[in-house]
Design a protein around this motif. Structure first.
Motif, PDB file in Angstrom:
ATOM      1  N   GLN A  38       0.731  -1.456  -0.069  1.00 63.22           N
ATOM      2  CA  GLN A  38      -0.103   0.048  -0.037  1.00 63.22           C
ATOM      3  C   GLN A  38       0.771   1.122  -0.039  1.00 63.22           C
ATOM      4  OE1 GLN A  38      -3.087   1.672   3.103  1.00 63.22           O
ATOM      5  NE2 GLN A  38      -3.838  -0.414   2.265  1.00 63.22           N
ATOM      6  N   PRO A  39       2.056   1.255   0.705  1.00 63.20           N
ATOM      7  CA  PRO A  39       2.354   2.722   0.576  1.00 63.20           C
ATOM      8  C   PRO A  39       2.931   3.147  -0.594  1.00 63.20           C
ATOM      9  CG  PRO A  39       3.345   1.205   2.433  1.00 63.20           C
ATOM     10  CD  PRO A  39       2.604   0.388   1.341  1.00 63.20           C
ATOM     11  N   PRO A  40       2.787   4.475  -0.905  1.00 57.85           N
ATOM     12  CA  PRO A  40       2.946   4.977  -2.405  1.00 57.85           C
ATOM     13  C   PRO A  40       4.263   5.309  -2.573  1.00 57.85           C
ATOM     14  CG  PRO A  40       1.765   6.720  -1.109  1.00 57.85           C
ATOM     15  CD  PRO A  40       2.158   5.210  -0.120  1.00 57.85           C
ATOM     16  N   ALA A  41       5.211   5.458  -1.453  1.00 57.84           N
ATOM     17  CA  ALA A  41       6.665   5.754  -1.977  1.00 57.84           C
ATOM     18  C   ALA A  41       7.431   5.089  -0.784  1.00 57.84           C
ATOM     19  CB  ALA A  41       6.818   7.484  -1.712  1.00 57.84           C
ATOM     20  N   GLY A  42       8.763   5.310  -1.043  1.00 58.47           N
ATOM     21  CA  GLY A  42       9.682   4.739  -0.008  1.00 58.47           C
ATOM     22  C   GLY A  42       9.420   5.247   1.268  1.00 58.47           C
ATOM     23  N   ALA A  43       9.567   6.755   1.470  1.00 61.08           N
ATOM     24  CA  ALA A  43       9.376   7.495   2.709  1.00 61.08           C
ATOM     25  C   ALA A  43       8.141   7.046   3.234  1.00 61.08           C
ATOM     26  CB  ALA A  43       9.239   8.913   2.487  1.00 61.08           C
ATOM     27  N   GLY A  79       6.764   4.207   3.046  1.00 59.96           N
ATOM     28  CA  GLY A  79       7.003   3.030   3.676  1.00 59.96           C
ATOM     29  C   GLY A  79       7.777   3.229   5.084  1.00 59.96           C
ATOM     30  N   GLU A  80       8.729   4.082   5.111  1.00 58.82           N
ATOM     31  CA  GLU A  80       9.201   4.309   6.406  1.00 58.82           C
ATOM     32  C   GLU A  80       8.314   4.829   7.530  1.00 58.82           C
ATOM     33  OE1 GLU A  80      11.810   7.533   5.812  1.00 58.82           O
ATOM     34  OE2 GLU A  80      13.097   6.536   4.114  1.00 58.82           O
ATOM     35  N   PHE A  81       7.308   5.794   6.890  1.00 57.55           N
ATOM     36  CA  PHE A  81       6.287   6.007   7.939  1.00 57.55           C
ATOM     37  C   PHE A  81       5.334   4.998   8.412  1.00 57.55           C
ATOM     38  CE2 PHE A  81       1.838   7.615   8.538  1.00 57.55           C
ATOM     39  CZ  PHE A  81       2.106   8.562   9.770  1.00 57.55           C
ATOM     40  N   THR A  82       5.013   4.024   7.187  1.00 58.84           N
ATOM     41  CA  THR A  82       4.109   2.884   7.588  1.00 58.84           C
ATOM     42  C   THR A  82       4.922   1.840   8.554  1.00 58.84           C
ATOM     43  OG1 THR A  82       3.433   3.241   5.453  1.00 58.84           O
ATOM     44  CG2 THR A  82       3.034   0.880   6.745  1.00 58.84           C
ATOM     45  N   GLY A  83       6.071   1.770   8.666  1.00 60.46           N
ATOM     46  CA  GLY A  83       7.059   1.118   9.257  1.00 60.46           C
ATOM     47  C   GLY A  83       7.077   1.392  10.607  1.00 60.46           C
ATOM     48  N   TYR A 125      10.707  -1.728   0.598  1.00 59.01           N
ATOM     49  CA  TYR A 125      11.251  -1.786  -0.659  1.00 59.01           C
ATOM     50  C   TYR A 125      11.049  -0.488  -1.552  1.00 59.01           C
ATOM     51  CZ  TYR A 125      10.626  -6.770   0.818  1.00 59.01           C
ATOM     52  OH  TYR A 125      10.273  -7.710   1.700  1.00 59.01           O
ATOM     53  N   ASN A 126      12.054   0.231  -2.082  1.00 66.04           N
ATOM     54  CA  ASN A 126      11.755   1.047  -3.039  1.00 66.04           C
ATOM     55  C   ASN A 126      11.867   0.322  -4.325  1.00 66.04           C
ATOM     56  OD1 ASN A 126      13.675   2.191  -0.887  1.00 66.04           O
ATOM     57  ND2 ASN A 126      12.781   4.187  -1.753  1.00 66.04           N
ATOM     58  N   VAL A 127      10.465  -0.034  -4.808  1.00 65.86           N
ATOM     59  CA  VAL A 127      10.531  -1.133  -5.779  1.00 65.86           C
ATOM     60  C   VAL A 127      11.006  -0.204  -7.165  1.00 65.86           C
ATOM     61  CG1 VAL A 127       8.698  -2.694  -4.956  1.00 65.86           C
ATOM     62  CG2 VAL A 127       7.895  -0.864  -6.253  1.00 65.86           C
ATOM     63  N   HIS A 128      10.915   1.331  -6.912  1.00 58.41           N
ATOM     64  CA  HIS A 128      11.128   1.940  -8.307  1.00 58.41           C
ATOM     65  C   HIS A 128      12.696   2.181  -8.523  1.00 58.41           C
ATOM     66  CE1 HIS A 128      10.502   4.499  -4.574  1.00 58.41           C
ATOM     67  NE2 HIS A 128      11.191   5.265  -4.852  1.00 58.41           N
ATOM     68  N   PRO A 161       5.685   8.706  -9.858  1.00 58.68           N
ATOM     69  CA  PRO A 161       5.776   7.893  -8.722  1.00 58.68           C
ATOM     70  C   PRO A 161       6.657   6.591  -8.314  1.00 58.68           C
ATOM     71  CG  PRO A 161       3.646   7.734 -10.046  1.00 58.68           C
ATOM     72  CD  PRO A 161       4.642   8.569 -10.778  1.00 58.68           C
ATOM     73  N   GLY A 162       6.811   6.543  -7.278  1.00 57.77           N
ATOM     74  CA  GLY A 162       7.479   5.091  -6.715  1.00 57.77           C
ATOM     75  C   GLY A 162       6.297   4.341  -5.990  1.00 57.77           C
ATOM     76  N   ALA A 163       6.737   3.357  -5.463  1.00 63.25           N
ATOM     77  CA  ALA A 163       5.908   2.589  -4.456  1.00 63.25           C
ATOM     78  C   ALA A 163       7.030   2.158  -3.375  1.00 63.25           C
ATOM     79  CB  ALA A 163       5.262   1.477  -4.952  1.00 63.25           C
ATOM     80  N   GLY A 164       6.550   2.174  -2.004  1.00 63.59           N
ATOM     81  CA  GLY A 164       7.379   1.665  -0.917  1.00 63.59           C
ATOM     82  C   GLY A 164       6.573   0.534  -0.026  1.00 63.59           C
ATOM     83  N   PRO A 165       6.592  -0.769  -0.538  1.00 61.09           N
ATOM     84  CA  PRO A 165       5.894  -1.706   0.002  1.00 61.09           C
ATOM     85  C   PRO A 165       6.995  -1.931   1.286  1.00 61.09           C
ATOM     86  CG  PRO A 165       6.222  -2.351  -2.237  1.00 61.09           C
ATOM     87  CD  PRO A 165       6.786  -1.102  -2.081  1.00 61.09           C
TER      88      PRO A 165
END
Lengths: 439, 477
Positions: free
Chosen positions: B134-139, B141-145, B267-270, B282-286
């Motif tokens: 779901q996280p729409p970017a690496g950062a 993802g950090e926030f989600t973590g 993961y910075n999948v981008h 955009p990137g994505a930050g699973p």
């Protein structure tokens, strides 16, 4: 060595490079202690390009082919071919953040133009270069309010009509701060002014409203809501979208301090992927989250574009930054700008007028059928409306699914219908199906 | 020297820039006779109205004034900007995947299978037990973590844990994300070898520690060899260990965060999986987590149905809620999935091997001091007595994009360089030539660079002092 189609070194290159580095094997370069080394077997097969295309196409082919009348914040508008053609140019698609503005003037100018289009639509003088979505925009607005407001208020007032998902994102963002999310009643599809008046007090940090709302109504009392917020020294945030704002009075002119929303233009129906917008007043400029593109001069005195006010950002202020946004939705912002420019003001206004007329017509036709009343709110609608059903709404939705249509049950006896230029052609078939399943 | 020519429109006589849409086409449109009452509608809409041929030329010209990976190398340390195979665009354009996010799960089995497959791929690659896309970017993802860590501590009656520890080499988003999640940030200095110093870590962690955030290799490109001890120290103190996936490119198939003792990662999948992030996104930050944290993941998650007959969305028992209104950046996720499926085991391992070899080779060709080693996929050189920004501007004159400058701060006048696996030896030689030519440039050439770009050096201080952020603002001045 290679082993990847995207690593160009030949065997000769590799051996020359290993010689230059002074090792005989690339493995010698991996400084990883033995206990945490991995043997590299993920059990993921390497596939050819057509094999991957087939694999994904087979997978996605398993989706049911339904004509969607879904909305509630996410809408399908036709994206002109020119948007794809231009935005997929590799100079745009494969570029990175404009840390060296001298060689990225093109993308910077496109984002500057995007910001300018948002300034006109929102009626606010500062727009950032993108948010992830409307929900993150709303959440950042609440954090902005907590930064700029002198008083001790902690409450963010959110109407009941707002999507739970959007509120959930907001709650996550504010969870670590002294901010409480409180819901305020909805009356006939818009904010209940009496309930708001009762709820707002010196603890109110921000009042939020949407127009159009999640239930498809146009909020007729934005100015009044803004006054109530401001009388209590609270910030006023409004969510809207570029198509709606093409015809509706600009939220900034009605007292909104922040405008957020989903951009709606520029992307096809991409399972929820899009672009969040964020605009605000000059006073809050230095507290704005995300990237800003400004204009300056180069050393020859010529006009040039650059990322600006970067001291707000996390690569300089780290834990004191205005947000953690790094990778944003820049490419979607480019697409949104191209889409808006390709429509031009005439096209935007025409589209917006259609978004008033199409739901009006569909609601009237549904209302004429037995077993269903539409719209339930005596309001002006945009793109969508709620209909009341005699039979349980979830059963009707399931039956319509069997007929090839996706509509959403939003309550026990409420269905929501969304109509835009992309599903307008299927309205007659939908009506026939509804008539059959409600009978 | 050969050039990747970015200077197509700059010469002394030629046009300096493409006019703004508003300058070229004017604005203004009255809004009248709408199907809404006048009091609800605006009076006018002032936007440009280019016809499609004019619109096309405008944006094509803008594109030509833009550097991109398909016009030249982008050795931006820690940003990992590498070649993106175009076929992934075709995969992502599959109209069958273009569905509304509110569609019931049983009607979009294809989308769910793709998400599930990517979840499984990423879990395997990271050595994690479950992944949210779901996280729409690496950062994000950090926030989600950080939110997952907070929920976990709260559930264990340890909601008092108020601090996130980061090394001074951490990406700026780490402390920013931790602060957004409400944590106090405690920064620890790196040791003399550029790595986490165990004593400093031990002194910093304690009963207030919620999380320690650390990328590995770190931003100097150095592998944190004491990672097992680091994880143990943090775990002993009751904290969790977070892996910042920005440097995962260097480890693909060589080591897995989950095996190193990390509890949460993004993961910075981008970056790692080379999804284009045009213009910066955009990137994505699973986010991946270990078993004991799976209940806290954002909702909804995708799983296989018990009967093995398809996929379903479900809400994890103690979910933190949502971090994106819908399902994140779907098109980016398709591209990441397609990229991983294309490479497979062999390609993923080759990625890290080529990325590390390229970085090490490039470093041998550059006449600059590189204070910390051995490094993996990126290294930080020092411009020494020169200003790193001047060096970077001068490199633009040689047709290449310069590295990340002046960061991390523990290297004086840092040039943080990451060539990625996507560059050939020939391009690396060209890059090295640009480094070396910039370094030996005379003072005048350095301070006045760049000379042959679309715009010359821009006065950023003035742009910030006198912000003009729209064409409307420009007209007012």
């Amino acid at each position: 060595m290679s082993g990847s189609p995207y690593a160009p070194n030949t065997e000769t290159d590799t051996s020359e490079m290993l010689d230059a580095v002074g090792v005989s094997d690339v493995e010698a370069l991996f400084d990883i202690p033995e206990p945490v080394r991995f043997d590299g077997d993920f059990d993921i097969e390497s596939r050819s390009e057509p094999a991957v295309l087939n694999m994904v196409s087979d997978m996605l082919g398993n989706n049911d082919d339904l004509t969607e009348f879904l909305g509630r914040g996410y809408y399908d508008h036709y994206v002109p071919s020119v948007v794809d053609r231009l935005s997929l140019r590799s100079e745009f698609l494969t570029s990175y953040t404009q840390y060296q503005p001298e060689v990225t003037q093109g993308f910077l100018q496109a984002l500057f133009e995007y910001q300018s289009i948002l300034v006109e639509l929102t009626g606010l003088p500062v727009a950032n270069a993108s948010m992830y979505d409307a929900a993150s925009g709303l959440a950042e607005a609440a954090l902005l309010a907590s930064r700029i407001r002198d008083a001790d208020g902690t409450d963010v007032l959110v109407p009941e009509y707002v999507r739970e998902e959007r509120v959930s994102v907001l709650e996550n963002y504010v969870a670590g701060h002294d901010i409480n999310v409180k819901r305020v009643g909805t009356a006939d599809g818009t904010l209940d002014i009496d309930a708001l008046t009762a709820a707002v007090d010196e603890d109110t940090l921000m009042v939020y409203a949407e127009s159009p709302t999640t239930r498809g109504t146009i909020e007729e009392h934005l100015a009044e809501i803004g006054e109530i917020a401001h009388e209590n020294d609270a910030m006023f945030a409004v969510a809207s979208d570029p198509v709606a704002m093409s015809i509706l009075e600009a939220p900034g002119d009605l007292g909104a301090d922040v405008v957020v929303g989903d951009a709606v233009l520029g992307m096809p129906n991409a399972y929820g992927m899009g672009l969040g917008i964020f605009a605000t007043r000059d006073d809050y400029l230095r507290h704005v989250p995300g990237r800003l593109i400004g204009i300056g001069e180069d050393q020859d005195g010529k006009r040039a574009f650059t990322l600006t006010l970067q001291t707000r950002e996390q690569h300089i202020r780290r834990e004191r930054a205005t947000s953690n946004i790094c990778t944003n939705q820049a490419w979607v912002a480019l697409r949104t700008a191209i889409h808006a420019a390709s429509l031009g003001p005439d096209g935007l206004v025409d589209l917006a007028e259609q978004m008033v007329e199409l739901p009006r017509d569909l609601a009237a036709q549904l209302d004429a059928l037995p077993g269903i009343e539409a719209p339930v709110h005596d309001r002006h609608h945009f793109r969508e409306f709620v209909a009341r059903t005699e039979a349980p709404a979830s059963e009707i939705a399931a039956d319509l699914e069997d007929e090839g249509f996706a509509v959403q049950a939003v309550d026990d006896h409420e269905l929501q219908f969304t109509v835009t230029e992309t599903n307008e052609h299927a309205v007659d078939d939908l009506l026939a199906a509804v008539e059959e399943v409600v009978a | 020297m050969r050039h990747y020519d970015q200077a197509r429109f700059h010469d002394d006589e030629g046009p300096e820039y493409e006019p703004l849409l508003s300058e070229k086409f004017g604005t203004e449109q009255a809004v009248e006779d709408t199907p809404l009452p006048d009091e609800l509608t605006r009076d006018s809409l002032e936007l440009p109205a280019p016809a499609e041929p004019e619109l096309s030329r405008h944006y094509v010209r803008l594109s030509q004034q833009n550097y991109a990976i398909e016009t030249g190398p982008y050795p931006l340390g820690s940003c990992t900007m590498k070649f993106n195979p175009p076929f992934t665009e075709d995969v992502a354009a599959d109209p069958n995947g273009m569905v509304h996010p509110d569609r019931p799960g049983e009607t979009i089995q294809g989308n769910l299978e793709l998400l599930y497959t990517l979840q499984e791929y990423l879990a395997e690659i990271g050595g994690m037990d479950a992944v949210t896309l779901q996280p729409p970017a690496g950062a994000a993802g950090e926030f989600t973590g950080n939110r997952i860590a907070a929920a976990y501590h709260e559930a264990n009656g340890e909601g008092h844990r108020s601090e996130v520890v980061v090394p001074d080499t951490a990406h700026g988003t780490n402390p920013a994300s931790a602060a957004m999640a409400g944590y106090d940030v405690v920064e620890i200095p790196s040791g003399d070898d550029g790595r986490v110093e165990l004593d400093a870590l031990e002194a910093a962690v304690g009963e207030d520690t919620a999380l320690f955030m650390l990328t590995n290799p770190n931003t100097l490109g150095l592998f944190e060899r004491d990672i097992e001890d680091i994880a143990e120290i943090v775990h002993e103190a009751g904290g969790l260990v977070y892996y910042d996936g920005a440097n995962l490119n260097a480890l693909l198939g060589r080591a897995r965060p989950g095996d190193m003792g990390y509890d949460i990662m993004h993961y910075n999948v981008h970056k790692t999986f080379a999804t284009p992030h045009g213009g910066g996104g955009p990137g994505a930050g699973p986010v991946g987590v270990v078993d004991e944290l799976t209940e806290f993941l954002p909702t909804p998650q995708v799983r296989e149905q018990d009967d093995g007959d398809g996929y379903e969305l479900f809400e994890p028992a103690q979910t933190i809620g949502k971090v994106h209104n819908y399902q994140g950046n779907w098109l980016v996720l398709i591209k990441a999935m397609a990229y991983i499926a294309r490479l497979g085991d062999e390609g993923l391992c080759a990625t890290s091997a080529n990325a590390v070899l390229n970085a090490n080779y490039l470093a041998t060709q550059i006449d600059l001091d590189i204070p910390f080693e051995p490094f993996h996929h990126e290294f930080v050189a020092s411009a020494g007595d020169l200003d790193a920004s001047d060096m970077a501007k001068r490199m633009l004159d040689f047709g290449v994009h310069p590295p990340t400058t002046k960061w991390p701060e523990i290297v004086s006048q840092a040039l943080m360089t990451e060539p990625t696996e996507g560059e050939s030896k020939e391009t690396l030689d060209l890059l090295a030539e640009a480094f070396n030519a910039a370094k030996t440039s005379d003072e005048e050439a350095l301070s006045s660079a760049p000379h042959r770009t679309t715009a010359r050096r821009i006065d950023q201080a003035d742009a910030a002092r006198n912000p003009r952020l729209s064409w409307q603002a420009l007209e007012e001045n």
